[in-house]
Motif scaffolding. Structure first.
Motif, mmCIF file in Angstrom:
data_model
loop_
_atom_site.group_PDB
_atom_site.id
_atom_site.type_symbol
_atom_site.label_atom_id
_atom_site.label_comp_id
_atom_site.label_asym_id
_atom_site.label_seq_id
_atom_site.Cartn_x
_atom_site.Cartn_y
_atom_site.Cartn_z
ATOM 1 N N CYS A 108 44.114 -3.057 69.720
ATOM 2 C CA CYS A 108 43.117 -2.432 68.847
ATOM 3 C C CYS A 108 42.728 -3.356 67.698
ATOM 4 N N SER A 109 43.726 -3.973 67.060
ATOM 5 C CA SER A 109 43.421 -4.866 65.938
ATOM 6 C C SER A 109 42.671 -6.109 66.422
ATOM 7 N N PHE A 110 42.977 -6.566 67.615
ATOM 8 C CA PHE A 110 42.275 -7.712 68.200
ATOM 9 C C PHE A 110 40.786 -7.411 68.363
ATOM 10 N N TYR A 111 40.482 -6.240 68.920
ATOM 11 C CA TYR A 111 39.080 -5.874 69.126
ATOM 12 C C TYR A 111 38.376 -5.571 67.806
ATOM 13 N N LEU A 112 39.096 -4.961 66.864
ATOM 14 C CA LEU A 112 38.501 -4.698 65.554
ATOM 15 C C LEU A 112 38.179 -6.001 64.828
ATOM 16 N N ALA A 113 39.012 -7.026 65.036
ATOM 17 C CA ALA A 113 38.721 -8.341 64.459
ATOM 18 C C ALA A 113 37.529 -8.986 65.151
ATOM 19 N N LEU A 114 37.473 -8.886 66.479
ATOM 20 C CA LEU A 114 36.361 -9.479 67.224
ATOM 21 C C LEU A 114 35.028 -8.828 66.872
ATOM 22 N N ASP A 115 35.080 -7.574 66.460
ATOM 23 C CA ASP A 115 33.853 -6.877 66.090
ATOM 24 C C ASP A 115 33.235 -7.441 64.813
ATOM 25 N N LEU A 117 34.383 -10.841 63.355
ATOM 26 C CA LEU A 117 34.598 -12.276 63.171
ATOM 27 C C LEU A 117 34.302 -13.048 64.452
ATOM 28 N N PRO A 118 34.004 -14.349 64.336
ATOM 29 C CA PRO A 118 33.840 -15.174 65.539
ATOM 30 C C PRO A 118 35.130 -15.227 66.352
ATOM 31 N N ILE A 119 34.998 -15.283 67.654
ATOM 32 C CA ILE A 119 36.161 -15.273 68.534
ATOM 33 C C ILE A 119 37.027 -16.512 68.321
ATOM 34 N N SER A 120 36.408 -17.650 67.930
ATOM 35 C CA SER A 120 37.174 -18.871 67.685
ATOM 36 C C SER A 120 38.127 -18.700 66.510
ATOM 37 N N LEU A 121 37.701 -17.995 65.464
ATOM 38 C CA LEU A 121 38.550 -17.770 64.295
ATOM 39 C C LEU A 121 39.713 -16.850 64.643
ATOM 40 N N VAL A 122 39.446 -15.780 65.372
ATOM 41 C CA VAL A 122 40.505 -14.849 65.763
ATOM 42 C C VAL A 122 41.542 -15.559 66.614
ATOM 43 N N ALA A 123 41.086 -16.432 67.528
ATOM 44 C CA ALA A 123 42.008 -17.186 68.380
ATOM 45 C C ALA A 123 42.855 -18.144 67.555
ATOM 46 N N ALA A 124 42.241 -18.800 66.576
ATOM 47 C CA ALA A 124 42.979 -19.755 65.744
ATOM 48 C C ALA A 124 44.094 -19.057 64.963
ATOM 49 N N ILE A 125 43.791 -17.919 64.392
ATOM 50 C CA ILE A 125 44.800 -17.177 63.623
ATOM 51 C C ILE A 125 45.935 -16.727 64.540
ATOM 52 N N GLU A 126 45.595 -16.307 65.747
ATOM 53 C CA GLU A 126 46.613 -15.869 66.697
ATOM 54 C C GLU A 126 47.565 -16.999 67.060
ATOM 55 N N PHE A 127 47.024 -18.183 67.301
ATOM 56 C CA PHE A 127 47.877 -19.283 67.739
ATOM 57 C C PHE A 127 48.684 -19.891 66.606
ATOM 58 N N VAL A 167 37.840 -7.563 55.505
ATOM 59 C CA VAL A 167 38.392 -6.547 56.418
ATOM 60 C C VAL A 167 38.623 -7.142 57.808
ATOM 61 N N GLY A 168 37.656 -7.926 58.280
ATOM 62 C CA GLY A 168 37.811 -8.578 59.572
ATOM 63 C C GLY A 168 39.017 -9.497 59.601
ATOM 64 N N LEU A 169 39.249 -10.220 58.490
ATOM 65 C CA LEU A 169 40.400 -11.118 58.423
ATOM 66 C C LEU A 169 41.709 -10.335 58.415
ATOM 67 N N VAL A 170 41.717 -9.175 57.761
ATOM 68 C CA VAL A 170 42.921 -8.343 57.774
ATOM 69 C C VAL A 170 43.273 -7.946 59.203
ATOM 70 N N TRP A 171 42.272 -7.523 59.975
ATOM 71 C CA TRP A 171 42.519 -7.170 61.369
ATOM 72 C C TRP A 171 42.989 -8.382 62.170
ATOM 73 N N ALA A 172 42.400 -9.557 61.904
ATOM 74 C CA ALA A 172 42.783 -10.761 62.644
ATOM 75 C C ALA A 172 44.227 -11.157 62.348
ATOM 76 N N PHE A 173 44.624 -11.092 61.082
ATOM 77 C CA PHE A 173 46.000 -11.440 60.729
ATOM 78 C C PHE A 173 46.982 -10.384 61.240
ATOM 79 N N LEU A 174 46.562 -9.119 61.247
ATOM 80 C CA LEU A 174 47.419 -8.085 61.825
ATOM 81 C C LEU A 174 47.622 -8.347 63.313
ATOM 82 N N ASN A 175 46.558 -8.732 64.017
ATOM 83 C CA ASN A 175 46.679 -9.069 65.432
ATOM 84 C C ASN A 175 47.639 -10.234 65.633
ATOM 85 N N GLY A 176 47.513 -11.276 64.782
ATOM 86 C CA GLY A 176 48.410 -12.414 64.895
ATOM 87 C C GLY A 176 49.863 -12.036 64.643
#
Length: 307
Positions: A108-115, A117-127, A167-176
């Motif tokens: 859920c947090s992954f998709y909320l971040a993708l909604d 932020l750019p997918i490249s940023l979400v991937a970078a935070i995850e890795f 907010v998008g960054l919060v979701w991305a970091f939560l996903n990571g």
């Protein structure tokens, strides 16, 4: 992982996975393992990119629920999760519930971040998080340098987004963070004897399905009223959770863990390219530099098993 990928140093494999049928097992031995990894690398972010295109029709949480539901239905006959739960002791069952809950919130947090932020940023935070796990497993100077490089790249990527979409960054970091929890719980599930690889994931998926049901089912309802939309959503679930995970297993069965970890450095690049082609998310110069640093950090880090 938001997806359902295990980190390369957490999912040992020495032969063709047991879940592969005779035909797939034969194909697995004929094709080089790098081919399986390449297929996984493409679908790992291609599925989520297509999911972004469906958010307007299904909703973010509805799409997350449909993805989990699809994966649960596909993995059920392969892993027989009811048998896993029936044979497990109470502490192991609790561990599987925690594993599934983590999987649900992570998706859920992954998709909320993708909604947002750019997918490249979400991937970078995850890795960046996966390198942190490697540092905990093998606290070497090399891994510390890898983490520093990847974090520098991530900071470059988030610099332009912090003011515009915190907010998008919060979701991305939560996903990571949840992806790290997913790795740790996956370890514990395997050690408890509840199954590793696809078996552990198959047992956790029905729990994730139940956890996300209250928040995602209402948004997912439009898909059940439109057969083309439902087929598209099911396709996203297969592309996101089934194809890349099975291909990961087939690649890891024949690749040393260190080699697999090195190849993972290509995934932020894959995410960026898919973002450009599918979502028209063209990175700027500072974004490209940040992505390059994340790739360098992932390539430099050494998984614990390689030490």
């Amino acid at each position: 992982m938001h997806d359902q990928r295990q980190a390369p140093h957490t999912c040992p494999a020495a032969a063709t996975p047991a879940f592969a049928g005779p035909a797939l097992a034969g194909l697995a031995t004929r094709l080089p393992p790098h081919i399986w990894f390449a297929v996984s690398a493409v679908f790992h972010y291609l599925g989520p990119a297509f999911a972004v295109l469906l958010f307007a029709q299904v909703g973010v949480l509805g799409m997350a629920w449909l993805r989990i539901a699809t994966a649960a239905l596909v993995f059920a006959p392969l892993t027989r999760p009811w048998r896993t739960f029936a044979s497990a002791d109470p502490p192991t069952r609790l561990l599987l519930v925690a594993f599934g809950a983590c999987l649900a919130v992570m998706n859920c947090s992954f998709y909320l971040a993708l909604d947002r932020l750019p997918i490249s940023l979400v991937a970078a935070i995850e890795f960046a998080g996966t390198i942190g796990v490697a540092l905990a497993g093998l606290g070497s100077t090399r891994n510390l340098a890898a983490l520093a490089i990847a974090v520098t790249g991530t900071l470059l990527l988030i610099d332009v987004k912090w003011a515009s979409d915190p907010v998008g960054l919060v979701w991305a970091f939560l996903n990571g963070a949840l992806f790290v929890g997913y790795i740790v719980l996956g370890h514990r599930v395997a050690r408890a004897g509840a199954g590793d690889g696809i078996a552990g994931l198959g047992a956790a998926m029905p729990v994730a399905f139940v956890v996300v049901l209250p928040v995602g089912f209402a948004d997912a309802l439009p898909a059940f009223l439109s057969p083309p939309l439902l087929v598209a959503a099911i396709g996203v679930g297969i592309c996101s959770s089934v194809i890349p995970y099975v291909c990961d297993q087939l690649a890891m069965a024949r690749l040393p863990r260190a080699s697999f970890a090195l190849m993972l450095s290509l995934l932020p690049v894959t995410a960026t390219l898919i973002g450009v082609v599918v979502l028209r998310q063209v990175p700027g110069p500072s974004d490209c530099l940040g992505i390059a640093l994340v790739v360098a950090g992932v390539a430099l880090h050494r998984p614990a098993s390689a030490g």
